[in-house]
Design a protein around this motif. Structure first.
Motif, short mmCIF file in Angstrom:
data_model
loop_
_atom_site.label_atom_id
_atom_site.label_comp_id
_atom_site.label_asym_id
_atom_site.label_seq_id
_atom_site.Cartn_x
_atom_site.Cartn_y
_atom_site.Cartn_z
N GLN A 3 0.84 -1.20 0.00
CA GLN A 3 0.00 0.00 0.00
C GLN A 3 0.87 1.24 0.00
N LEU A 4 0.40 2.25 -0.72
CA LEU A 4 1.09 3.53 -0.80
C LEU A 4 0.12 4.61 -0.34
N VAL A 5 0.57 5.47 0.53
CA VAL A 5 -0.28 6.55 1.04
C VAL A 5 0.48 7.86 0.91
N GLU A 6 -0.06 8.76 0.07
CA GLU A 6 0.54 10.08 -0.10
C GLU A 6 -0.02 11.06 0.92
N SER A 7 0.78 12.06 1.22
CA SER A 7 0.35 13.16 2.06
C SER A 7 1.21 14.37 1.74
N GLY A 8 0.81 15.52 2.27
CA GLY A 8 1.62 16.71 2.12
C GLY A 8 1.13 17.71 1.10
N GLY A 9 0.07 17.36 0.38
CA GLY A 9 -0.46 18.32 -0.58
C GLY A 9 -1.16 19.47 0.12
N GLY A 10 -1.54 20.46 -0.66
CA GLY A 10 -2.23 21.61 -0.09
C GLY A 10 -2.26 22.77 -1.05
N LEU A 11 -2.62 23.91 -0.51
CA LEU A 11 -2.71 25.16 -1.28
C LEU A 11 -1.49 26.01 -0.97
N VAL A 12 -0.83 26.48 -2.00
CA VAL A 12 0.37 27.29 -1.82
C VAL A 12 0.39 28.37 -2.90
N GLN A 13 1.00 29.48 -2.58
CA GLN A 13 1.12 30.55 -3.57
C GLN A 13 2.25 30.24 -4.55
N ALA A 14 2.15 30.82 -5.72
CA ALA A 14 3.21 30.66 -6.71
C ALA A 14 4.55 31.08 -6.10
N GLY A 15 5.57 30.28 -6.39
CA GLY A 15 6.88 30.52 -5.82
C GLY A 15 7.13 29.78 -4.52
N GLY A 16 6.09 29.23 -3.95
CA GLY A 16 6.20 28.52 -2.69
C GLY A 16 6.68 27.09 -2.85
N SER A 21 4.88 13.33 0.70
CA SER A 21 5.39 12.08 1.24
C SER A 21 4.59 10.91 0.67
N CYS A 22 5.25 9.80 0.53
CA CYS A 22 4.60 8.57 0.08
C CYS A 22 5.07 7.45 1.01
N ALA A 23 4.21 7.09 1.94
CA ALA A 23 4.54 6.03 2.89
C ALA A 23 4.13 4.68 2.30
N ALA A 72 14.68 3.70 6.04
CA ALA A 72 14.32 3.36 7.41
C ALA A 72 12.82 3.61 7.67
N LYS A 73 12.28 4.66 7.07
CA LYS A 73 10.86 4.98 7.22
C LYS A 73 10.02 4.38 6.10
N ASN A 74 10.69 3.75 5.13
CA ASN A 74 9.98 3.19 3.98
C ASN A 74 9.11 4.24 3.30
N THR A 75 9.68 5.40 3.11
CA THR A 75 8.94 6.55 2.60
C THR A 75 9.74 7.24 1.50
N GLY A 113 -0.68 5.04 -5.06
CA GLY A 113 -1.37 5.66 -3.94
C GLY A 113 -2.66 6.31 -4.40
N GLN A 114 -3.36 6.89 -3.45
CA GLN A 114 -4.67 7.49 -3.74
C GLN A 114 -4.57 8.90 -4.27
N GLY A 115 -3.40 9.49 -4.15
CA GLY A 115 -3.17 10.83 -4.67
C GLY A 115 -3.33 11.90 -3.60
N THR A 116 -2.64 13.01 -3.81
CA THR A 116 -2.76 14.16 -2.92
C THR A 116 -2.83 15.42 -3.79
N GLN A 117 -3.77 16.30 -3.45
CA GLN A 117 -4.02 17.48 -4.27
C GLN A 117 -3.01 18.57 -3.98
N VAL A 118 -2.43 19.11 -5.02
CA VAL A 118 -1.56 20.28 -4.94
C VAL A 118 -2.20 21.39 -5.74
#
Length: 122
Positions: A3-16, A21-23, A72-75, A113-118
């Motif tokens: 199994q693959l689980v992504e995280s860390g997506g979100g809303l960011v301004q241009a240039g950010g 992560s993919c566990a 070590a974290k398999n990520t 994985g299921q995907g994460t929105q950026v």
């Protein structure tokens, strides 16, 4: 079962920046060639980066993204800097064979994985 689980997506301004992560569970990531893909609304899924014996980036990355592994974290991580509005997409990580042939083709990967929105605002 892998199994693959992504995280860390979100809303960011241009240039950010964002770090995705993919566990991975079920097998060590050292067993796989790992890839990141993305899919924007109305577009096909496209290759972003592959990490195996070597690392390959899509041309549009232009040195802004970096893939890394923590065994070590398999990520697997995707550090994204200098983000642009055109980087807006759902980002997916994928695990597949370690041989490098056709690393840019989504159909060579066995697990997703299921995907994460950026979302990058202008």
């Amino acid at each position: 079962q892998v199994q693959l689980v992504e995280s860390g997506g979100g809303l960011v301004q241009a240039g950010g920046s964002l770090r995705l992560s993919c566990a991975v569970s079920g097998r060590p990531i050292s067993s796989y060639g790992m890839g990141w893909f993305r899919q924007a609304p109305g577009k096909e899924r496209e290759f972003v980066v592959y990490s195996g014996r070597n690392t390959y980036y899509a041309d549009f990355v232009e040195g802004r993204f970096a893939i890394s592994r923590d065994n070590a974290k398999n990520t697997v991580y995707l550090q994204m800097n200098s983000l642009k509005p055109e980087d807006t997409a759902v980002y997916y990580c994928a695990a597949g064979p370690k041989y490098e042939a056709s690393y840019y083709q989504a159909n060579r990967y066995d697990y997703w994985g299921q995907g994460t929105q950026v979302t990058v605002s202008s």
